[in-house]
Scaffold this motif. Sequence first.
Motif, short mmCIF file in Angstrom:
data_model
loop_
_atom_site.label_atom_id
_atom_site.label_comp_id
_atom_site.label_asym_id
_atom_site.label_seq_id
_atom_site.Cartn_x
_atom_site.Cartn_y
_atom_site.Cartn_z
N ASN A 54 -4.37 7.64 36.92
CA ASN A 54 -5.11 7.73 38.18
C ASN A 54 -6.55 8.16 37.95
O ASN A 54 -7.47 7.65 38.60
CB ASN A 54 -4.41 8.68 39.15
CG ASN A 54 -3.12 8.10 39.68
OD1 ASN A 54 -2.95 6.89 39.76
ND2 ASN A 54 -2.18 8.96 40.04
N TYR A 55 -6.73 9.07 37.04
CA TYR A 55 -8.08 9.54 36.71
C TYR A 55 -8.90 8.39 36.11
O TYR A 55 -10.05 8.17 36.49
CB TYR A 55 -8.00 10.71 35.73
CG TYR A 55 -9.33 11.33 35.43
CD1 TYR A 55 -9.82 12.38 36.21
CD2 TYR A 55 -10.13 10.86 34.39
CE1 TYR A 55 -11.05 12.94 35.96
CE2 TYR A 55 -11.37 11.42 34.13
CZ TYR A 55 -11.82 12.46 34.92
OH TYR A 55 -13.04 13.01 34.66
N ALA A 56 -8.31 7.67 35.17
CA ALA A 56 -9.02 6.61 34.45
C ALA A 56 -9.28 5.38 35.33
O ALA A 56 -10.38 4.82 35.30
CB ALA A 56 -8.24 6.19 33.20
N ILE A 57 -8.31 4.96 36.13
CA ILE A 57 -8.46 3.73 36.90
C ILE A 57 -9.59 3.84 37.91
O ILE A 57 -10.30 2.87 38.16
CB ILE A 57 -7.13 3.31 37.59
CG1 ILE A 57 -7.20 1.86 38.08
CG2 ILE A 57 -6.77 4.24 38.72
CD1 ILE A 57 -7.22 0.82 37.03
N VAL A 58 -9.80 5.01 38.46
CA VAL A 58 -10.89 5.22 39.41
C VAL A 58 -12.24 5.04 38.71
O VAL A 58 -13.20 4.55 39.29
CB VAL A 58 -10.79 6.64 40.03
CG1 VAL A 58 -12.05 7.01 40.79
CG2 VAL A 58 -9.57 6.72 40.93
N GLU A 64 -5.85 -2.59 32.46
CA GLU A 64 -5.67 -2.73 31.02
C GLU A 64 -6.55 -1.74 30.24
O GLU A 64 -6.09 -1.08 29.31
CB GLU A 64 -5.99 -4.17 30.60
CG GLU A 64 -5.63 -4.48 29.17
CD GLU A 64 -5.82 -5.95 28.84
OE1 GLU A 64 -6.32 -6.22 27.74
OE2 GLU A 64 -5.47 -6.81 29.68
N VAL A 65 -7.81 -1.63 30.66
CA VAL A 65 -8.73 -0.70 30.00
C VAL A 65 -8.23 0.73 30.22
O VAL A 65 -8.23 1.54 29.29
CB VAL A 65 -10.17 -0.87 30.54
CG1 VAL A 65 -11.08 0.23 30.03
CG2 VAL A 65 -10.72 -2.23 30.13
N ALA A 66 -7.79 1.05 31.44
CA ALA A 66 -7.29 2.40 31.73
C ALA A 66 -6.10 2.74 30.83
O ALA A 66 -6.03 3.83 30.26
CB ALA A 66 -6.91 2.52 33.20
N ASN A 67 -5.17 1.79 30.70
CA ASN A 67 -4.01 2.02 29.83
C ASN A 67 -4.43 2.20 28.37
O ASN A 67 -3.89 3.06 27.67
CB ASN A 67 -2.99 0.89 29.97
CG ASN A 67 -2.20 0.99 31.25
OD1 ASN A 67 -1.87 2.08 31.70
ND2 ASN A 67 -1.90 -0.14 31.86
N SER A 82 -3.85 5.55 26.01
CA SER A 82 -3.24 5.49 24.68
C SER A 82 -4.16 6.12 23.63
O SER A 82 -3.71 6.89 22.78
CB SER A 82 -2.95 4.04 24.29
OG SER A 82 -2.01 3.48 25.16
N GLU A 83 -5.44 5.80 23.72
CA GLU A 83 -6.41 6.38 22.79
C GLU A 83 -6.49 7.90 22.97
O GLU A 83 -6.65 8.64 21.99
CB GLU A 83 -7.79 5.77 23.00
CG GLU A 83 -7.90 4.33 22.56
CD GLU A 83 -9.26 3.71 22.90
OE1 GLU A 83 -10.24 4.47 23.03
OE2 GLU A 83 -9.32 2.47 23.04
N ILE A 143 -10.45 14.96 26.71
CA ILE A 143 -10.43 13.88 25.71
C ILE A 143 -10.60 12.53 26.41
O ILE A 143 -11.39 11.69 25.97
CB ILE A 143 -9.12 13.91 24.89
CG1 ILE A 143 -9.05 15.19 24.04
CG2 ILE A 143 -9.01 12.67 24.00
CD1 ILE A 143 -7.70 15.42 23.38
N LEU A 144 -9.89 12.33 27.51
CA LEU A 144 -9.98 11.07 28.26
C LEU A 144 -11.41 10.84 28.75
O LEU A 144 -11.92 9.72 28.69
CB LEU A 144 -9.00 11.07 29.43
CG LEU A 144 -9.03 9.84 30.35
CD1 LEU A 144 -8.77 8.55 29.57
CD2 LEU A 144 -8.03 10.00 31.48
#
Length: 183
Positions: free
Chosen positions: A21-25, A31-34, A38-39, A64-65
């Motif tokens: 949720n943090y990344a997708i926003v 795909e990039v968020a996933n 993972s990274e 880190i994210l």
Amino acid sequence: MPTHKLDPKKWVDKYSDYLFNYAIVRVNDREVANDLISETFLAGLNSKDNFEGRATERTWLISILKRKIIDHYRKTNSIKGQAEVRINYSDSENNGDWLEEQVADTFDRTAEDNMENTELGMAILECLDQINEKHAAIFKMKTIDEADTEAVCKEFNISPSNLWVIIHRARTALAACLEKNWF
């Protein structure tokens, strides 16, 4: 003295939804968020020995994210920076195309600027773990996660005026903590 411990075996179950949720926003691409999540988990595993326990596990993974998201945009922008820029122009004497092979980045920062920003971000996250828990949660939701006032008030069952009092108190506590621990 460390107060928080890492348990990497539970990261996916405990944090993947929150991290997604943090990344997708911020990247607006599933795909990039996933990939970034993972990274993040991989980087966390690789640097788990450096975890000092001063922040919660989730806060540490979010930091880190955040760096992974910044790196993603740096990489994207550096690729764009190599593209040709073609602008049509017309004035009283001439018209045609103007070609520039690379456009300078006006927001170019030095490595020292980036390191200072990273250190400040980590210091803020550490200070958030030291202030009133409810104030920190409200501050994060409103200020960091950029939730709207109505959503925050509903989530914490508070009035808008109470929200701003809590935000003010959290900022004051953060400023005191940063002054003591970062400056």
